[in-house]
Design a protein around this motif. Structure first.
Motif, PDB file in Angstrom:
ATOM      1  N   GLY A  48      -5.060   6.261   0.738  1.00  0.00           N
ATOM      2  CA  GLY A  48      -5.746   5.448   1.718  1.00  0.00           C
ATOM      3  C   GLY A  48      -5.147   4.059   1.777  1.00  0.00           C
ATOM      4  O   GLY A  48      -4.308   3.694   0.963  1.00  0.00           O
ATOM      5  N   VAL A  49      -5.565   3.297   2.751  1.00  0.00           N
ATOM      6  CA  VAL A  49      -5.100   1.926   2.918  1.00  0.00           C
ATOM      7  C   VAL A  49      -6.198   0.999   2.412  1.00  0.00           C
ATOM      8  O   VAL A  49      -7.349   1.085   2.844  1.00  0.00           O
ATOM      9  N   TYR A  50      -5.838   0.118   1.493  1.00  0.00           N
ATOM     10  CA  TYR A  50      -6.763  -0.835   0.893  1.00  0.00           C
ATOM     11  C   TYR A  50      -6.418  -2.223   1.405  1.00  0.00           C
ATOM     12  O   TYR A  50      -5.339  -2.737   1.120  1.00  0.00           O
ATOM     13  N   LEU A  51      -7.293  -2.801   2.200  1.00  0.00           N
ATOM     14  CA  LEU A  51      -7.059  -4.122   2.770  1.00  0.00           C
ATOM     15  C   LEU A  51      -7.383  -5.178   1.730  1.00  0.00           C
ATOM     16  O   LEU A  51      -8.477  -5.178   1.157  1.00  0.00           O
ATOM     17  N   ILE A  52      -6.412  -6.053   1.459  1.00  0.00           N
ATOM     18  CA  ILE A  52      -6.623  -7.093   0.449  1.00  0.00           C
ATOM     19  C   ILE A  52      -6.086  -8.428   0.952  1.00  0.00           C
ATOM     20  O   ILE A  52      -5.252  -8.477   1.847  1.00  0.00           O
ATOM     21  N   THR A  53      -6.577  -9.492   0.344  1.00  0.00           N
ATOM     22  CA  THR A  53      -6.037 -10.824   0.640  1.00  0.00           C
ATOM     23  C   THR A  53      -5.028 -11.233  -0.418  1.00  0.00           C
ATOM     24  O   THR A  53      -4.316 -12.207  -0.245  1.00  0.00           O
TER      25      THR A  53
ATOM     26  N   VAL B 169      -1.963   2.602  -0.351  1.00  0.00           N
ATOM     27  CA  VAL B 169      -1.239   1.435   0.146  1.00  0.00           C
ATOM     28  C   VAL B 169      -2.130   0.204   0.047  1.00  0.00           C
ATOM     29  O   VAL B 169      -3.285   0.230   0.493  1.00  0.00           O
ATOM     30  N   LEU B 170      -1.594  -0.874  -0.564  1.00  0.00           N
ATOM     31  CA  LEU B 170      -2.274  -2.165  -0.571  1.00  0.00           C
ATOM     32  C   LEU B 170      -1.724  -2.953   0.601  1.00  0.00           C
ATOM     33  O   LEU B 170      -0.523  -3.237   0.653  1.00  0.00           O
ATOM     34  N   LYS B 171      -2.563  -3.277   1.557  1.00  0.00           N
ATOM     35  CA  LYS B 171      -2.114  -3.930   2.792  1.00  0.00           C
ATOM     36  C   LYS B 171      -2.758  -5.297   2.931  1.00  0.00           C
ATOM     37  O   LYS B 171      -3.949  -5.462   2.671  1.00  0.00           O
ATOM     38  N   SER B 172      -1.941  -6.264   3.363  1.00  0.00           N
ATOM     39  CA  SER B 172      -2.471  -7.606   3.574  1.00  0.00           C
ATOM     40  C   SER B 172      -1.974  -8.168   4.893  1.00  0.00           C
ATOM     41  O   SER B 172      -0.799  -8.039   5.237  1.00  0.00           O
TER      42      SER B 172
ATOM     43  N   ILE C  69       3.120  -1.257  -0.818  1.00  0.00           N
ATOM     44  CA  ILE C  69       2.675  -2.637  -0.614  1.00  0.00           C
ATOM     45  C   ILE C  69       3.093  -2.995   0.808  1.00  0.00           C
ATOM     46  O   ILE C  69       4.281  -3.072   1.102  1.00  0.00           O
ATOM     47  N   GLU C  70       2.138  -3.203   1.689  1.00  0.00           N
ATOM     48  CA  GLU C  70       2.453  -3.449   3.102  1.00  0.00           C
ATOM     49  C   GLU C  70       2.004  -4.836   3.525  1.00  0.00           C
ATOM     50  O   GLU C  70       0.842  -5.197   3.377  1.00  0.00           O
ATOM     51  N   GLY C  71       2.946  -5.595   4.069  1.00  0.00           N
ATOM     52  CA  GLY C  71       2.638  -6.913   4.597  1.00  0.00           C
ATOM     53  C   GLY C  71       2.327  -6.851   6.073  1.00  0.00           C
ATOM     54  O   GLY C  71       2.246  -5.789   6.686  1.00  0.00           O
ATOM     55  N   SER C  72       2.196  -8.026   6.654  1.00  0.00           N
ATOM     56  CA  SER C  72       1.818  -8.140   8.062  1.00  0.00           C
ATOM     57  C   SER C  72       3.004  -8.021   9.008  1.00  0.00           C
ATOM     58  O   SER C  72       2.836  -7.736  10.183  1.00  0.00           O
TER      59      SER C  72
ATOM     60  N   SER D 106       7.549  -4.674   5.261  1.00  0.00           N
ATOM     61  CA  SER D 106       7.013  -5.533   6.320  1.00  0.00           C
ATOM     62  C   SER D 106       6.338  -6.798   5.813  1.00  0.00           C
ATOM     63  O   SER D 106       5.301  -7.215   6.332  1.00  0.00           O
ATOM     64  N   THR D 107       6.925  -7.446   4.806  1.00  0.00           N
ATOM     65  CA  THR D 107       6.355  -8.707   4.325  1.00  0.00           C
ATOM     66  C   THR D 107       6.858  -9.863   5.185  1.00  0.00           C
ATOM     67  O   THR D 107       7.964  -9.827   5.702  1.00  0.00           O
ATOM     68  N   GLY D 108       6.038 -10.902   5.304  1.00  0.00           N
ATOM     69  CA  GLY D 108       6.410 -12.071   6.093  1.00  0.00           C
ATOM     70  C   GLY D 108       7.503 -12.888   5.434  1.00  0.00           C
ATOM     71  O   GLY D 108       8.246 -13.597   6.097  1.00  0.00           O
ATOM     72  N   ALA D 109       7.621 -12.799   4.103  1.00  0.00           N
ATOM     73  CA  ALA D 109       8.666 -13.517   3.361  1.00  0.00           C
ATOM     74  C   ALA D 109       9.452 -12.483   2.547  1.00  0.00           C
ATOM     75  O   ALA D 109       9.890 -11.481   3.093  1.00  0.00           O
ATOM     76  N   ASP D 110       9.607 -12.708   1.242  1.00  0.00           N
ATOM     77  CA  ASP D 110      10.387 -11.814   0.395  1.00  0.00           C
ATOM     78  C   ASP D 110       9.589 -10.562   0.037  1.00  0.00           C
ATOM     79  O   ASP D 110       8.383 -10.620  -0.179  1.00  0.00           O
ATOM     80  N   GLY D 111      10.307  -9.439  -0.084  1.00  0.00           N
ATOM     81  CA  GLY D 111       9.658  -8.217  -0.537  1.00  0.00           C
ATOM     82  C   GLY D 111       9.234  -8.355  -1.993  1.00  0.00           C
ATOM     83  O   GLY D 111       8.084  -8.127  -2.343  1.00  0.00           O
ATOM     84  N   ILE D 112      10.196  -8.745  -2.858  1.00  0.00           N
ATOM     85  CA  ILE D 112       9.922  -8.976  -4.272  1.00  0.00           C
ATOM     86  C   ILE D 112      10.551 -10.308  -4.651  1.00  0.00           C
ATOM     87  O   ILE D 112      11.722 -10.546  -4.363  1.00  0.00           O
TER      88      ILE D 112
END
Length: 173
Positions: free
Chosen positions: A31-36, A64-67, A91-94, A121-127
Motif C-alpha cells: 500500500g501507499v503510506y502518506l507521510i510528511t 511505498v512511503l510517499k511524501s 520511497i516516492e517523492g512529489s 521522483s524526489t524534489g532534490a536528491d534521491g539519497i
C-alpha cells in the motif's frame, strides 16, 4: 503491522516505531503510506511485505512511503539510528521542482542496510550521504530524482560498505 490509509500516516508510523520491542521491526503491508517525513532516533527495521516497489510495473504495488512535502522522507541522520534497515520499500517523492529540500533517504549513521529499496521522483536528491560506514546495500534503485541520484557530502565519511545491484541516475560529491 501497519495498515494503509488515504490520510497522513506519519503519526501512526511514529507510534509504531516507538511501540516496537528491541528488534525495532515495523512491518508494512502492500500500500501507499502518506507521510510528511520520518526521522528515527533508535535502531529500527522497516520491512515491506512485497518486493514490488516500483510504480510503473503492472503487478500490484508493494509498500511505498510517499511524501508531497518539501522535507526529507526518511532521515537517518541520528547516530542513534545505527544498525537500522529498510527492506522491500519504495520511497516516492512529489517530483515537484519547488521541493528543493525533499531528499528520499538522508544517511548520517553507521550500519544502515538497504535491501530492495527504490527511491523515485524526489524534489532534490534521491539519497544524500553525510556519513556512512559498515553499511550494506543490495538492489537499491534511484530514479527521477530532480537533484542528484546519490549525493555524497563528505567522501571521507564512507568506508567498509558493501553495495551490490545499485542503479542510479547520477552520483555526485
Amino acid at each position: 503491522m501497519l495498515f494503509r490509509s488515504t490520510t497522513d500516516d506519519t503519526s501512526a508510523i511514529n507510534s509504531a516505531i516507538s511501540a516496537v520491542d528491541e528488534t525495532g521491526l515495523v512491518i508494512f503491508p502492500p500500500g501507499v503510506y502518506l507521510i510528511t517525513g520520518l526521522a528515527p532516533t533508535r535502531t529500527i527495521n522497516l520491512v515491506g511485505l512485497s518486493q514490488r516497489t516500483e510504480p510503473e510495473e503492472t503487478t500490484p504495488l508493494g509498500a511505498v512511503l510517499k511524501s508531497d512535502t518539501d522535507a526529507v522522507i526518511l532521515d537517518f541522520s541520528s547516530t542513534s539510528a545505527a544498525g537500522s534497515s529498510v527492506r522491500n520499500i519504495g520511497i516516492e517523492g512529489s517530483g515537484n521542482v519547488a521541493h528543493t529540500s525533499q531528499v528520499g533517504i538522508k544517511i548520517g549513521c553507521n550500519s544502515l542496510d538497504l535491501h530492495d529499496v527504490n527511491v523515485y521522483s524526489t524534489g532534490a536528491d534521491g539519497i544524500e550521504i553525510n556519513h556512512m560506514n559498515i553499511s550494506r546495500w543490495y538492489t537499491v534503485k534511484v530514479q527521477n530524482a530532480l537533484g542528484h541520484g546519490i549525493h555524497v557530502n563528505q567522501t571521507t565519511a564512507i568506508a567498509d560498505n558493501t553495495i551490490v545491484g545499485l542503479q542510479v541516475d547520477t552520483i555526485s560529491t
